[in-house]
Every structure is written in C-alpha cells, then in structure tokens.
Design a protein around this motif. Sequence first.
Motif, PDB file in Angstrom:
ATOM      1  N   SER A  75       0.826  -1.217   0.000  1.00  0.00           N
ATOM      2  CA  SER A  75       0.000   0.000   0.000  1.00  0.00           C
ATOM      3  C   SER A  75       0.855   1.260   0.000  1.00  0.00           C
ATOM      4  O   SER A  75       0.593   2.206  -0.753  1.00  0.00           O
ATOM      5  CB  SER A  75      -0.930  -0.002   1.218  1.00  0.00           C
ATOM      6  OG  SER A  75      -1.801  -1.110   1.191  1.00  0.00           O
ATOM      7  N   LEU A  76       1.875   1.298   0.850  1.00  0.00           N
ATOM      8  CA  LEU A  76       2.734   2.480   0.919  1.00  0.00           C
ATOM      9  C   LEU A  76       3.513   2.681  -0.383  1.00  0.00           C
ATOM     10  O   LEU A  76       3.719   3.814  -0.824  1.00  0.00           O
ATOM     11  CB  LEU A  76       3.699   2.357   2.099  1.00  0.00           C
ATOM     12  CG  LEU A  76       3.082   2.511   3.494  1.00  0.00           C
ATOM     13  CD1 LEU A  76       4.122   2.236   4.564  1.00  0.00           C
ATOM     14  CD2 LEU A  76       2.497   3.918   3.670  1.00  0.00           C
ATOM     15  N   SER A  77       3.931   1.585  -0.992  1.00  0.00           N
ATOM     16  CA  SER A  77       4.663   1.685  -2.260  1.00  0.00           C
ATOM     17  C   SER A  77       3.761   2.225  -3.371  1.00  0.00           C
ATOM     18  O   SER A  77       4.174   3.088  -4.158  1.00  0.00           O
ATOM     19  CB  SER A  77       5.211   0.315  -2.661  1.00  0.00           C
ATOM     20  OG  SER A  77       6.093  -0.171  -1.674  1.00  0.00           O
ATOM     21  N   ALA A  78       2.529   1.728  -3.435  1.00  0.00           N
ATOM     22  CA  ALA A  78       1.588   2.229  -4.439  1.00  0.00           C
ATOM     23  C   ALA A  78       1.278   3.699  -4.193  1.00  0.00           C
ATOM     24  O   ALA A  78       1.209   4.502  -5.131  1.00  0.00           O
ATOM     25  CB  ALA A  78       0.305   1.398  -4.406  1.00  0.00           C
ATOM     26  N   SER A  79       1.100   4.067  -2.931  1.00  0.00           N
ATOM     27  CA  SER A  79       0.818   5.455  -2.579  1.00  0.00           C
ATOM     28  C   SER A  79       1.964   6.371  -2.998  1.00  0.00           C
ATOM     29  O   SER A  79       1.758   7.420  -3.613  1.00  0.00           O
ATOM     30  CB  SER A  79       0.574   5.567  -1.069  1.00  0.00           C
ATOM     31  OG  SER A  79       0.330   6.903  -0.687  1.00  0.00           O
ATOM     32  N   GLY A  80       3.186   5.968  -2.676  1.00  0.00           N
ATOM     33  CA  GLY A  80       4.348   6.771  -3.053  1.00  0.00           C
ATOM     34  C   GLY A  80       4.508   6.903  -4.555  1.00  0.00           C
ATOM     35  O   GLY A  80       4.830   7.976  -5.069  1.00  0.00           O
ATOM     36  N   ALA A  81       4.275   5.802  -5.278  1.00  0.00           N
ATOM     37  CA  ALA A  81       4.404   5.832  -6.738  1.00  0.00           C
ATOM     38  C   ALA A  81       3.407   6.813  -7.354  1.00  0.00           C
ATOM     39  O   ALA A  81       3.754   7.587  -8.256  1.00  0.00           O
ATOM     40  CB  ALA A  81       4.192   4.431  -7.308  1.00  0.00           C
ATOM     41  N   LEU A  82       2.169   6.803  -6.869  1.00  0.00           N
ATOM     42  CA  LEU A  82       1.165   7.722  -7.399  1.00  0.00           C
ATOM     43  C   LEU A  82       1.527   9.172  -7.093  1.00  0.00           C
ATOM     44  O   LEU A  82       1.407  10.050  -7.955  1.00  0.00           O
ATOM     45  CB  LEU A  82      -0.211   7.399  -6.804  1.00  0.00           C
ATOM     46  CG  LEU A  82      -0.859   6.084  -7.243  1.00  0.00           C
ATOM     47  CD1 LEU A  82      -2.206   5.907  -6.550  1.00  0.00           C
ATOM     48  CD2 LEU A  82      -1.037   6.023  -8.755  1.00  0.00           C
ATOM     49  N   LEU A  83       1.980   9.435  -5.877  1.00  0.00           N
ATOM     50  CA  LEU A  83       2.313  10.809  -5.495  1.00  0.00           C
ATOM     51  C   LEU A  83       3.513  11.329  -6.287  1.00  0.00           C
ATOM     52  O   LEU A  83       3.576  12.513  -6.624  1.00  0.00           O
ATOM     53  CB  LEU A  83       2.606  10.886  -3.995  1.00  0.00           C
ATOM     54  CG  LEU A  83       1.376  10.781  -3.092  1.00  0.00           C
ATOM     55  CD1 LEU A  83       1.786  10.731  -1.626  1.00  0.00           C
ATOM     56  CD2 LEU A  83       0.424  11.951  -3.321  1.00  0.00           C
ATOM     57  N   VAL A 243      -6.445   8.857  -3.915  1.00  0.00           N
ATOM     58  CA  VAL A 243      -6.180   7.419  -3.828  1.00  0.00           C
ATOM     59  C   VAL A 243      -4.931   7.158  -2.987  1.00  0.00           C
ATOM     60  O   VAL A 243      -4.908   6.264  -2.132  1.00  0.00           O
ATOM     61  CB  VAL A 243      -6.027   6.799  -5.230  1.00  0.00           C
ATOM     62  CG1 VAL A 243      -5.611   5.334  -5.133  1.00  0.00           C
ATOM     63  CG2 VAL A 243      -7.334   6.920  -6.007  1.00  0.00           C
ATOM     64  N   ALA A 244      -3.885   7.959  -3.216  1.00  0.00           N
ATOM     65  CA  ALA A 244      -2.654   7.811  -2.428  1.00  0.00           C
ATOM     66  C   ALA A 244      -2.906   8.081  -0.956  1.00  0.00           C
ATOM     67  O   ALA A 244      -2.393   7.362  -0.085  1.00  0.00           O
ATOM     68  CB  ALA A 244      -1.583   8.765  -2.967  1.00  0.00           C
ATOM     69  N   ALA A 245      -3.713   9.103  -0.661  1.00  0.00           N
ATOM     70  CA  ALA A 245      -4.045   9.419   0.732  1.00  0.00           C
ATOM     71  C   ALA A 245      -4.837   8.291   1.372  1.00  0.00           C
ATOM     72  O   ALA A 245      -4.627   7.951   2.552  1.00  0.00           O
ATOM     73  CB  ALA A 245      -4.841  10.720   0.786  1.00  0.00           C
ATOM     74  N   PHE A 246      -5.747   7.709   0.613  1.00  0.00           N
ATOM     75  CA  PHE A 246      -6.552   6.597   1.124  1.00  0.00           C
ATOM     76  C   PHE A 246      -5.663   5.415   1.510  1.00  0.00           C
ATOM     77  O   PHE A 246      -5.813   4.824   2.586  1.00  0.00           O
ATOM     78  CB  PHE A 246      -7.566   6.173   0.052  1.00  0.00           C
ATOM     79  CG  PHE A 246      -8.520   5.097   0.484  1.00  0.00           C
ATOM     80  CD1 PHE A 246      -9.638   5.397   1.234  1.00  0.00           C
ATOM     81  CD2 PHE A 246      -8.285   3.771   0.146  1.00  0.00           C
ATOM     82  CE1 PHE A 246     -10.512   4.401   1.639  1.00  0.00           C
ATOM     83  CE2 PHE A 246      -9.150   2.771   0.538  1.00  0.00           C
ATOM     84  CZ  PHE A 246     -10.272   3.095   1.291  1.00  0.00           C
ATOM     85  N   LEU A 247      -4.712   5.078   0.649  1.00  0.00           N
ATOM     86  CA  LEU A 247      -3.793   3.969   0.928  1.00  0.00           C
ATOM     87  C   LEU A 247      -2.917   4.265   2.142  1.00  0.00           C
ATOM     88  O   LEU A 247      -2.720   3.411   3.009  1.00  0.00           O
ATOM     89  CB  LEU A 247      -2.922   3.697  -0.293  1.00  0.00           C
ATOM     90  CG  LEU A 247      -3.587   2.960  -1.452  1.00  0.00           C
ATOM     91  CD1 LEU A 247      -2.755   3.094  -2.718  1.00  0.00           C
ATOM     92  CD2 LEU A 247      -3.793   1.487  -1.106  1.00  0.00           C
ATOM     93  N   ALA A 248      -2.370   5.484   2.198  1.00  0.00           N
ATOM     94  CA  ALA A 248      -1.506   5.846   3.317  1.00  0.00           C
ATOM     95  C   ALA A 248      -2.278   5.854   4.625  1.00  0.00           C
ATOM     96  O   ALA A 248      -1.782   5.377   5.653  1.00  0.00           O
ATOM     97  CB  ALA A 248      -0.867   7.213   3.064  1.00  0.00           C
ATOM     98  N   ALA A 249      -3.500   6.384   4.595  1.00  0.00           N
ATOM     99  CA  ALA A 249      -4.306   6.456   5.819  1.00  0.00           C
ATOM    100  C   ALA A 249      -4.642   5.072   6.354  1.00  0.00           C
ATOM    101  O   ALA A 249      -4.643   4.849   7.571  1.00  0.00           O
ATOM    102  CB  ALA A 249      -5.593   7.233   5.535  1.00  0.00           C
ATOM    103  N   ALA A 250      -4.911   4.134   5.459  1.00  0.00           N
ATOM    104  CA  ALA A 250      -5.223   2.772   5.896  1.00  0.00           C
ATOM    105  C   ALA A 250      -4.056   2.155   6.653  1.00  0.00           C
ATOM    106  O   ALA A 250      -4.232   1.513   7.690  1.00  0.00           O
ATOM    107  CB  ALA A 250      -5.588   1.908   4.691  1.00  0.00           C
ATOM    108  N   THR A 251      -2.842   2.371   6.152  1.00  0.00           N
ATOM    109  CA  THR A 251      -1.672   1.795   6.815  1.00  0.00           C
ATOM    110  C   THR A 251      -1.381   2.499   8.131  1.00  0.00           C
ATOM    111  O   THR A 251      -1.028   1.865   9.122  1.00  0.00           O
ATOM    112  CB  THR A 251      -0.427   1.877   5.914  1.00  0.00           C
ATOM    113  OG1 THR A 251      -0.068   3.241   5.711  1.00  0.00           O
ATOM    114  CG2 THR A 251      -0.693   1.231   4.573  1.00  0.00           C
TER     115      THR A 251
END
Length: 335
Positions: A75-83, A243-251
């Motif tokens: 999740s964090l990797s996907a979030s970082g890639a999008l940002l 979407v990136a915020a959603f992934l980061a917030a979940a973690t």
Amino acid sequence: MGKKKHEVLRVSIVLSILFIILIILCLLSAAVGSAGYSVSTILTELFQDGKSPVKMIVLNLRLPRILLALIIGASLSASGALLQSVMKNPLADPGTIGVSAGAATAASTILLIFPGMLSSLPLFAFTGAALACFLIYSMAWKRGVDPTRIILSGVAINSVLGAYTSLLQLMNSDNLQGILSFLNGSLSGKSWSQVQVLVVYAGIGIILAFFCIPNANALQLGDEMAKSLGIKVNLSRIVLSAVAAFLAAATVAVAGMIGFVGLVVPHIARILVGSNYKVMLPVSIVLGADILLFADTVGRSIVPGMEIPVGIVMAVSGGPFFLYMLRKKGGSYGN
C-alpha cells in the motif's frame, strides 16, 4: 517488436524473482522470533490436526503479522508511486508531503483524547489524510495546481501537524505508551482483526491505483502533453492524490507511521523495469511487500530479547539508501 518482447521478458523475470523472494521471506519470518522453529517443523505442524504450540504461535501471532507487513508495504509503495507522478518529483511520498501526518494527527487525537472511538480509527485516519490533502491543494492552488507549490505546501502542513501531535503528547504525558508505538510504526501485537480491516481498505485502494495508471503515465509527460492527450490535469492530480491518501491512511490507522517505503521503493522499481506505470506499479507493490516484511523480520530478530519497530528499521536503512541513490542517479527522475 523485439524490444517489446525484451521488456516483457525483463518484467516477467523481475516479478518472478520478487515473488520467489516473497515466499522465502514469509517462511523465514514465520520461523524466527523469541521461539525459533525450523521451516520444516512449521510446515509439518501446520498441516497436522490438533492445536500444537507451534501451530498456535504461527497462526495466531506470526501469520497475521506477516500478512500485515505485506499489505502495508504494498500500500505504501503504491501510494508513493502515485504521489511521485502527481508531483513529478522523486522526493514525494506520503510522509514528506503531509498526507501521513494528517492521518497520524487524526489517529493520535483518537488514541489520546477519544480512546472510546478506536473502532473508527481507520475512518478518522482517512479523514485526517483527506483534510491534509485539501489544505495542501488549497494552499497550492493558483490558476491550477503546480507540483512545486504542492510539495512546499505539504512541507508546511507536515510541520504544523507534527507540532500539534507533539503538543498532544506533552498534554497526555501519562498515556504515551500506545502513541509512541504508533508514531514509531510497529506491527507488534497485531491480530487477525487488523488484517481483516486492512485487507478491505488496502484492497479498494490498490484496485483504484491500477485504474489510475493511464493518468499517472500521462502526468509524467508534462502538463501540456497530458492536456493534448485529453487528460484533465488538475482533476487527475486530485484523484491520484486522494487514492494515495486513502492507501496511506489505511496503513497509518493500523501500524502507525512507517516512512521511506513509499519514497525508496518506486525508485528501485524504476531502475528495474522503467517508468511505465503499467509495469512499475505492480513491481513497486510486490517489492514494497518484500522490503517491509524483510525490515520487520530484521527488527524482531536482530537483537535477542528485544523488538525494534519496523518504522525505525526503515528509517535507519531507508535514509542512507535513498541518499546513495541520489548520489548515483544525480537526482534525476525516471529513466
């Protein structure tokens, strides 16, 4: 055509190697701990009837932790890639631009002031991340959204929210044990209930991330080129950031603050397979799972009788590695 086949072969080899490493790390992580077992013992016990101590420890303690490490790393990797696509900047990740700080601020408020609302922690964490994103974009908006202004606004928001979290700690100094573990990013003591929560949130987020691939690729080409391809640049940046915020917030809601995963992993993925998000995003997801599981395994086994939170392990290892990549690549973005 030959070049395309070569690229497909390279991606296939990279993904195959990463999945093999993932399997090895899962077995290793299940074996090590305060009570160490051999891999053969674990496999034998798991497939036998009854409730042996080895089976209970692996199923109830180690397996949930392994799954959480995999999901959080992905999740964090996907979030970082999008940002990094949104900002067109390799220094962007949920931690550096304030998204994680927003989630952490909301979660810290619940943990220290409203502990009776812990069951709603993921919702509040996402709300905090979303509000941080809103503030960042509000401050950065000037006849459109400029990536440089977004980053500068994110740094400012990160600083303010960090100060608020520090103030909360000072005002609640008698109740810091749980919050310190949260701020250091730890998977200790996690159970199947956290896995169930994170599977839902992260699953939705990662599916949405894959839908964002065309826009992420377009944003890398520059605003004018993206507009010529029919992309609504400002709207795309907002959607990808959400979407990136959603992934980061979940973690953050489950494991607390874990840095450098979203920053370093997409860099490594670009080196391995290039900047095309059709292949870079899946490679980042698997690689992020590998790296975070490895970091957590090291953290709970490197010092006998003591567990180092995975957030600290990532900070100690991720920082120098990122500096090394900056020196080697000269700070360039993409290929």
